[in-house]
Design an enzyme around this catalytic site. Structure first.
Site, PDB file in Angstrom:
ATOM      1  N   GLN A   1      -3.389  -0.963 -19.807  1.00 55.24           N
ATOM      2  CA  GLN A   1      -2.443   0.142 -19.752  1.00 55.24           C
ATOM      3  C   GLN A   1      -1.439   0.114 -20.897  1.00 55.24           C
ATOM      4  OE1 GLN A   1      -0.700  -0.064 -15.812  1.00 55.24           O
ATOM      5  NE2 GLN A   1      -2.671   0.171 -14.805  1.00 55.24           N
TER       6      GLN A   1
ATOM      7  N   HIS B   1       0.979  -2.253 -15.814  1.00 49.65           N
ATOM      8  CA  HIS B   1       2.320  -1.875 -15.359  1.00 49.65           C
ATOM      9  C   HIS B   1       3.413  -2.138 -16.395  1.00 49.65           C
ATOM     10  CE1 HIS B   1       1.012  -2.295 -10.843  1.00 49.65           C
ATOM     11  NE2 HIS B   1       0.171  -1.559 -11.572  1.00 49.65           N
TER      12      HIS B   1
ATOM     13  N   GLU C   1       6.158   7.396  -5.089  1.00 47.46           N
ATOM     14  CA  GLU C   1       7.531   7.793  -4.778  1.00 47.46           C
ATOM     15  C   GLU C   1       8.107   8.726  -5.831  1.00 47.46           C
ATOM     16  OE1 GLU C   1       8.977   3.560  -2.733  1.00 47.46           O
ATOM     17  OE2 GLU C   1       9.786   4.183  -4.686  1.00 47.46           O
TER      18      GLU C   1
ATOM     19  N   TYR D   1      -3.789  -2.833  -1.403  1.00 44.50           N
ATOM     20  CA  TYR D   1      -5.058  -2.211  -1.757  1.00 44.50           C
ATOM     21  C   TYR D   1      -6.186  -2.742  -0.884  1.00 44.50           C
ATOM     22  CZ  TYR D   1      -3.217   0.000  -5.983  1.00 44.50           C
ATOM     23  OH  TYR D   1      -2.519   0.781  -6.868  1.00 44.50           O
TER      24      TYR D   1
END
Length: 397
Positions: A100, A165, A263, A284
């Site tokens: 990422q 992340h 969120e 998960y």
């Protein structure tokens, strides 16, 4: 909390797309009726340019037809919005384009016309196989096709052996300070010892910095030796969307949950936003909750909107308040890009009351990465996350 799960929205958006010229903002209930009978908004979708490799962030040059676009593999392009011509710029930092990570978000100095600083967030390594999120800036010399005098301003500590992340949205607040998100780097130690619950580091946080990368003296924790001075809020998992509310000046973020648990947050100065000691999602592959329910504790800041475990979730990326004139019926609404769900979500906002009302572009199979409003036309520009991706714009039909 959401009225429908993701499959309901996608099904509704497909019906709506068939009913309008290019898109319709209505969501249908089980009887085929539109809840509360909102008016349709028809729009056309135009491709501005294509061929981008995982575009991540966009920034409009003031008083100009050009748009800066970051690509995760490490390119920064200057896109002419009228001709579609794309020029790739030199003078960029080395980035860690893995997982990422890579070249991520972009923001312009509020005084860009006199101080043409371009701010970038990106993943970088320490040469030992570990990486982190960094903030840097360079002066745009468009005529020379480059950023000049690029310098790294801030390095989030610590470096971690992970490519997950990085967070990495960046905006300027109404106070002229730089706000930047960092992710928890995929830490699975759910509990009070999680990195996001340890504000002595920069992970899982919103950082507040001066434009030169130094820490402002009025940051919330500068008098606490146990907390990193750059921290503005902590207890985050991976916020990839952030914008300033046009009326209140509050910082809003869209944040990825674990299994569901996504969120929308209003960021509280000095606040602990709870991850992972409180969360509405599950681990998960299970129905096992991660932590307590946010509403069960008063020592953390809960979200204003969320997708609980089993809802289907809303993996969110870029977020933007619309404050333009091209779509007056959308003014004040929050738009959030949905990655796995592959649509652009529209949310009505009344104070802290948030409701998802539309699933736009749901018939395109597009992972929506970033959304911005053009300052001259008020058209909405969208960056699609793919290896060969377009930049498109929404304009009134």
């Amino acid at each position: 909390m959401p009225r429908f799960d993701r499959r309901d929205y996608l099904r509704a958006a497909g019906l709506a797309g068939a009913a309008a010229l290019a898109g319709c903002t209505d969501v249908f209930d089980d009887n085929g009726e539109t809840p509360d009978a909102p008016e349709e908004t028809e729009f056309t979708v135009e491709t501005v340019a294509d061929g981008f490799a995982h575009p991540w962030g966009m920034a409009f040059l003031p008083n100009d037809e050009q748009l800066l676009v970051t690509e995760r593999e490490g390119s920064l392009s200057l896109l002419d919005r009228e001709s579609g011509d794309v020029d790739r710029l030199d003078g960029l930092p080395d980035v860690h384009a893995a997982g990422q990570g890579g070249l991520l978000d972009i923001a312009l100095d509020p005084d860009f016309e006199s101080e043409p600083w371009v701010y970038l967030t990106y993943a970088a390594t320490n040469g030992q196989g570990e990486s982190t999120t960094c903030l840097g800036r360079g002066r745009l010399a468009a005529a020379d096709g480059r950023l000049e005098d690029f310098e790294r301003l801030y390095t989030a500590e610590p470096f971690v052996d992970s490519t997950q992340h990085y967070g990495s949205r960046v905006v300027f607040g109404e106070d002229g300070m730089v706000y930047m998100t960092t992710g928890d780097r995929g830490d699975k130690d759910f509990g009070p010892d999680h990195v996001s619950q340890d504000p002595s580091n920069d992970l899982g946080a919103t950082l507040r910095l001066a434009p030169d990368g130094t820490v402002p003296e009025d940051n919330p924790f500068t008098d606490d030796p146990d907390i990193n001075d750059a921290i503005f809020s902590y207890g985050h998992r991976n916020a990839q969307g952030m914008d300033i509310h046009p009326d209140t000046g509050d910082i809003w973020q869209s944040e990825h949950g674990e299994r569901d648990g996504d969120e929308i947050n209003i960021i509280e100065r000095g606040g602990n936003h709870g991850w992972p000691v409180v969360h509405y999602g599950c681990e998960y592959g299970t129905d096992e909750p991660v932590g307590e329910q946010p509403h069960e504790r008063d020592d953390t800041v809960g979200p204003v909107y969320y997708w609980e475990c089993g809802s289907g979730g809303f993996p969110p990326s870029g977020a933007m308040f619309y404050d333009g004139d091209a779509f007056p019926e959308w003014r004040g609404d929050l738009f959030v890009g949905n990655l796995a769900g592959q649509y652009l979500g529209r949310f009505t906002v009344d104070g802290t009351v948030v409701e998802e009302t539309s699933a736009l572009l749901a018939d395109r199979d597009w992972r929506i990465r970033a959304i911005e409003t053009a300052p001259d036309t008020d058209f909405i520009y969208v960056a699609v996350d793919a290896g060969d991706a377009p930049i498109v714009r929404l304009r009134p039909a």
